[in-house]
Structure formats: C-alpha cells, structure tokens
Scaffold this motif. Structure first.
Motif, PDB file in Angstrom:
ATOM      1  N   GLU A   1      39.985  19.656 -20.220  1.00  0.00           N
ATOM      2  CA  GLU A   1      38.812  18.820 -20.478  1.00  0.00           C
ATOM      3  C   GLU A   1      38.903  17.553 -19.608  1.00  0.00           C
ATOM      4  O   GLU A   1      39.956  16.916 -19.528  1.00  0.00           O
ATOM      5  N   HIS A   2      37.775  17.204 -18.988  1.00  0.00           N
ATOM      6  CA  HIS A   2      37.772  16.086 -18.040  1.00  0.00           C
ATOM      7  C   HIS A   2      36.353  15.530 -17.968  1.00  0.00           C
ATOM      8  O   HIS A   2      35.387  16.299 -18.005  1.00  0.00           O
ATOM      9  N   PRO A   3      36.191  14.198 -17.840  1.00  0.00           N
ATOM     10  CA  PRO A   3      34.831  13.641 -17.802  1.00  0.00           C
ATOM     11  C   PRO A   3      34.071  13.907 -16.516  1.00  0.00           C
ATOM     12  O   PRO A   3      32.850  13.790 -16.474  1.00  0.00           O
ATOM     13  N   GLY A   4      34.771  14.260 -15.430  1.00  0.00           N
ATOM     14  CA  GLY A   4      34.080  14.568 -14.179  1.00  0.00           C
ATOM     15  C   GLY A   4      34.492  13.641 -13.045  1.00  0.00           C
ATOM     16  O   GLY A   4      35.190  12.645 -13.226  1.00  0.00           O
ATOM     17  N   ASP A   5      34.039  13.992 -11.849  1.00  0.00           N
ATOM     18  CA  ASP A   5      34.376  13.237 -10.649  1.00  0.00           C
ATOM     19  C   ASP A   5      33.349  12.132 -10.414  1.00  0.00           C
ATOM     20  O   ASP A   5      32.138  12.390 -10.420  1.00  0.00           O
ATOM     21  N   PRO A   6      33.776  10.888 -10.187  1.00  0.00           N
ATOM     22  CA  PRO A   6      32.835   9.773 -10.031  1.00  0.00           C
ATOM     23  C   PRO A   6      31.833   9.946  -8.892  1.00  0.00           C
ATOM     24  O   PRO A   6      30.646   9.629  -9.053  1.00  0.00           O
TER      25      PRO A   6
ATOM     26  N   HIS B   1      27.360  31.985 -17.906  1.00  0.00           N
ATOM     27  CA  HIS B   1      27.927  31.890 -16.551  1.00  0.00           C
ATOM     28  C   HIS B   1      27.951  30.403 -16.213  1.00  0.00           C
ATOM     29  O   HIS B   1      26.903  29.761 -16.146  1.00  0.00           O
ATOM     30  N   TYR B   2      29.161  29.844 -16.028  1.00  0.00           N
ATOM     31  CA  TYR B   2      29.207  28.390 -15.826  1.00  0.00           C
ATOM     32  C   TYR B   2      30.462  27.982 -15.059  1.00  0.00           C
ATOM     33  O   TYR B   2      31.474  28.680 -15.057  1.00  0.00           O
TER      34      TYR B   2
ATOM     35  N   GLY C   1      41.471  25.494  -6.976  1.00  0.00           N
ATOM     36  CA  GLY C   1      41.583  25.695  -8.412  1.00  0.00           C
ATOM     37  C   GLY C   1      41.311  24.450  -9.227  1.00  0.00           C
ATOM     38  O   GLY C   1      41.614  24.400 -10.426  1.00  0.00           O
ATOM     39  N   VAL C   2      40.735  23.434  -8.596  1.00  0.00           N
ATOM     40  CA  VAL C   2      40.343  22.231  -9.344  1.00  0.00           C
ATOM     41  C   VAL C   2      39.278  22.601 -10.361  1.00  0.00           C
ATOM     42  O   VAL C   2      39.257  22.089 -11.481  1.00  0.00           O
ATOM     43  N   ILE C   3      38.377  23.490  -9.962  1.00  0.00           N
ATOM     44  CA  ILE C   3      37.355  24.033 -10.849  1.00  0.00           C
ATOM     45  C   ILE C   3      37.321  25.548 -10.699  1.00  0.00           C
ATOM     46  O   ILE C   3      37.848  26.095  -9.738  1.00  0.00           O
ATOM     47  N   ASP C   4      36.684  26.199 -11.656  1.00  0.00           N
ATOM     48  CA  ASP C   4      36.626  27.656 -11.689  1.00  0.00           C
ATOM     49  C   ASP C   4      35.198  28.057 -12.035  1.00  0.00           C
ATOM     50  O   ASP C   4      34.339  27.203 -12.289  1.00  0.00           O
TER      51      ASP C   4
ATOM     52  N   PRO D   1      32.853  22.074 -18.557  1.00  0.00           N
ATOM     53  CA  PRO D   1      33.625  22.435 -19.747  1.00  0.00           C
ATOM     54  C   PRO D   1      34.885  23.209 -19.374  1.00  0.00           C
ATOM     55  O   PRO D   1      34.922  23.909 -18.363  1.00  0.00           O
ATOM     56  N   SER D   2      35.902  23.078 -20.192  1.00  0.00           N
ATOM     57  CA  SER D   2      37.071  23.939 -20.010  1.00  0.00           C
ATOM     58  C   SER D   2      36.762  25.299 -20.634  1.00  0.00           C
ATOM     59  O   SER D   2      35.892  25.421 -21.506  1.00  0.00           O
ATOM     60  N   LEU D   3      37.479  26.313 -20.179  1.00  0.00           N
ATOM     61  CA  LEU D   3      37.301  27.649 -20.750  1.00  0.00           C
ATOM     62  C   LEU D   3      37.709  27.664 -22.213  1.00  0.00           C
ATOM     63  O   LEU D   3      37.020  28.227 -23.064  1.00  0.00           O
TER      64      LEU D   3
END
Length: 394
Positions: free
Chosen positions: A280-285, A273-274, A368-371, A298-300
């Motif tokens: 794929e993206h390094p993340g928000d600063p 569960h995540y 929908g930026v993240i799921d 992680p991407s699905l």
C-alpha cells in the motif's frame, strides 16, 4: 556540483547502480563516461537541481527538471528511466509538505474533476497514439510480433473468455473509456451493455461509435459515478472494470465493491483489471501532480481481502506486468511518430511531460514498482465454470 550534491559522490553512486554505460554532460565541463562500453544515452544537466528540491520529492524535482529542459536525455529515454526507477525506493518524499497532493479529496465532485483533467484533453490527441481500438489499458501480447492493435484485440478476447460471455447476456463496464470492449461484446455476442464513465469526451466518442455501428438497441453509455449504481435498479449478468479502480481511492474501495455487489446478479461474474502494487502506497508525487491527480494504486492483497468480505469468490488472478511494458512502449512509439501533430496541439513542456509519463510508467512496470492484475470473481460459489484455463488459450 551536480543535483546539488558533490559530483564525485553522484558519479560513484551511478556506477554502482547501472550496468548500462552512459554519458553525463555538465555545464562547462568535459563529458563524463559512466560504465564500460558504448554509451546508450547521454544525460545533459543544463541547470543543477537544488538539494532541497530533491529532498522534498526526488521524482517531482527530476520530472520538472526534464519538463523544463534543465535536464535533457539524448538517446533512449526508457533506458535512462529504467536505471533511475530501479532505485525508486531511495527517492525522498516529504509526506508532510506534500499531504494535499498525495491525499486529495475522494468526494464524487473532486474525483470527477480529477478524472476529467486527464481524459478530457481531447479525443483527437488520444487517437494519435492509442491505436485503432482506442484502448487506453494494458494490451495482451500472445506473440512477440503482435502489433498493438492485435494485442488490444487479444486483450478483449481474453477478458470476454474469462467472463464466459453467452449470447444475450447483460454486461456493465465501469469506466468504459471509448467503449471498445462493449462494442466488441455486442457485435460478437449480442449482449445488452451499459458503459459508465466520468469523462465527457469519452462518452461522446463512445456514443458516436454506437451510432456508427448501429448498436443503439444493444448499448448505452452514461455519464455516471460508480456510487450511483446502488440506486440505479440496474442488474447485470456480468460486470467488468478495466483501469478504473486506480481512480477510486483507498478510502472508497469498500464502497466500490458494495456498488458492484448491488448490480451483479447471483452467480454473476466480475472481472477487475487494474494497476496494482506490492504494498500500500499513496502514490508518486510527480504522477499525481501532472498526470493522474488523485490516482492511487491498490495493492493486490488489500483488494483480495475486500473481495472476501463481500463474498466475492476469487476464481483467477493473472499478472500482465510485462504486457504493460510492451503496451506503453508501443504507445510511446506512436506518440513520437505523431509528433508533428502533437506540436500543433500542445507546448514543449506538455510534450516532454507526456513522453516522460509513458516511458517512466514502462520503466516502473519493468522494475516491478507497479504491476497489472486481472482478478476474476464470482458472486457466490459458481460451479458451472470450465475446470481448467485451457479455453483461454484455444
């Protein structure tokens, strides 16, 4: 100038992206209305942002401006962020200058430090707003009127049903938090469970609950890195990990699955569960600097591919994205209701930062930026599972 850019250009842009009316207040100027109808919120710019800061990292510049009261929002902060984050793909990020922030070390020592920086700020603080279950992960709302606690109970039911837990089984929880899932599994199914975490505060809180519930013969909590599982000689019928993969780091996903594989018995089930991403993206600063240092979503598709490489069979994939919007807004409501106590613990900058975190995450899920995904996996083909998902909704 507003945000270091010509005012007219900014206001024209805001009118294009927002279907919600709001007001902008600038220093020494009349309030400016954006959109038609009654304003849902007001953005007050106390100090214009530098264009160079916005180009360095839009999210970092805006986040710090809000924390420092250079920008204030009167009204619904979630509504304001929902508009802003609908345009996140246009946010600027100088990846080169932010390299160390976006790509921190994935060593065991550094990751323990990063995890502790978030989860060890005090059990008393988290207890103010997480609810009675102390579940710091997406709840499951079967009905619109479910309370947060009911929805968290639903989540535990949902996970245990997916894992097809039977009395007396062994269950490992990787990143167990304050242990509510294992506590419920032990009380309902008499399982023998082990929870591992890197947080001293969470382990302390979980151990206290084990003793209060008299479950010492069934449950154990360990301060343990997932990398130690391969050498542990432990084996389990079931493994679960809720909201922990985000701390593993892209370079270590293979290692994570190797360790799960090492302790999961043949024909065993693993529920992951995540928080996930489309790509794929390094993340928000801003999130990585102030909230989750080192965190990577992680991407699905990359996780599904790794599962296959380790002969984990994918039995079920479910998105709970909309459930996380509701969960975060419930947490925010609890947080605001507990503000008198929060003010006794932290300064104004932290208080604003934490509400911004809860609302921005809710807006990110909403856009929908993240799921949020739950993946049910079996170690090898497993033919004794229910043929349908009906049992999950009985």
């Amino acid at each position: 100038m507003i945000f270091g850019i010509e005012k007219g250009k900014v206001l024209k842009y805001l009118e294009q992206i927002s279907n919600i009316p709001f007001t902008v207040k600038l220093p020494d100027e009349e309030p400016i209305k954006v959109g038609n109808g009654e304003s849902q919120f007001t953005v007050t710019v106390n100090r214009p942002l530098k264009k160079t800061d916005l180009l360095h990292s839009t999210s970092l510049a805006l986040g710090e401006a809000y924390m420092n009261r250079d920008i204030e929002v009167e009204g619904d902060l979630f509504a304001a962020l929902n508009i802003a984050l609908s345009q996140i793909e246009k946010f600027a990020v100088d990846s080169h200058s932010l390299k160390k922030l976006l790509h921190s070390s994935t060593s065991a020592k550094n990751q323990k430090k990063e995890v502790s920086s978030h989860y060890d700020i005090g059990n008393d603080f988290y207890s103010l707003w997480l609810g009675n279950t102390m579940n710091y992960s997406c709840a499951y709302f079967k009905n619109e009127k479910d309370t947060l606690d009911e929805a968290q109970e639903n989540k535990i039911d949902h996970i245990l049903s997916k894992l097809n837990i039977k009395d007396g089984m062994s269950l490992l929880d990787i990143g167990c938090g304050w242990g509510y899932l294992l506590l419920e599994a032990a009380k309902r199914h008499h399982i023998h469970g082990v929870g591992i975490t890197l947080s001293e505060e969470q382990a302390k809180g979980f151990q206290k609950k084990i003793e209060e519930e008299g479950l010492q013969d069934h449950l154990e909590v360990k301060i343990m890195d997932y990398r130690e599982l391969k050498k542990s000689d432990l084996t389990f019928d079931r493994v679960v990990s809720v909201g922990m993969l985000e701390h593993v780091g892209r370079a270590n996903y293979e290692l994570f699955f190797e360790n799960v594989d090492a302790v999961l018995k043949p024909q065993g089930l693993f529920l992951l569960h995540y928080i996930s991403a489309l790509k794929e993206h390094p993340g928000d600063p801003w999130i990585k600097k102030y909230i989750f240092p080192g965190g990577v979503i992680p991407s699905l598709r990359e996780i599904i591919q790794i599962c296959g490489d380790h002969r984990f069979y994918t039995l079920d994939v479910e998105s709970l994205r909309q459930h996380y919007v509701k969960t975060l807004l419930c947490w925010r409501e609890n947080y605001l209701q507990a503000m008198d106590q929060v003010k006794m613990m932290f300064d104004d900058q932290f208080i604003r930062m934490w509400e911004l975190y809860l609302c921005s995450c809710a807006a990110s899920f909403n856009n929908g930026v993240i799921d949020l995904h739950q993946i049910l996996l079996s170690k090898g083909p497993k033919n004794d599972m229910p043929l349908t998902r009906c049992h999950l909704y009985e």
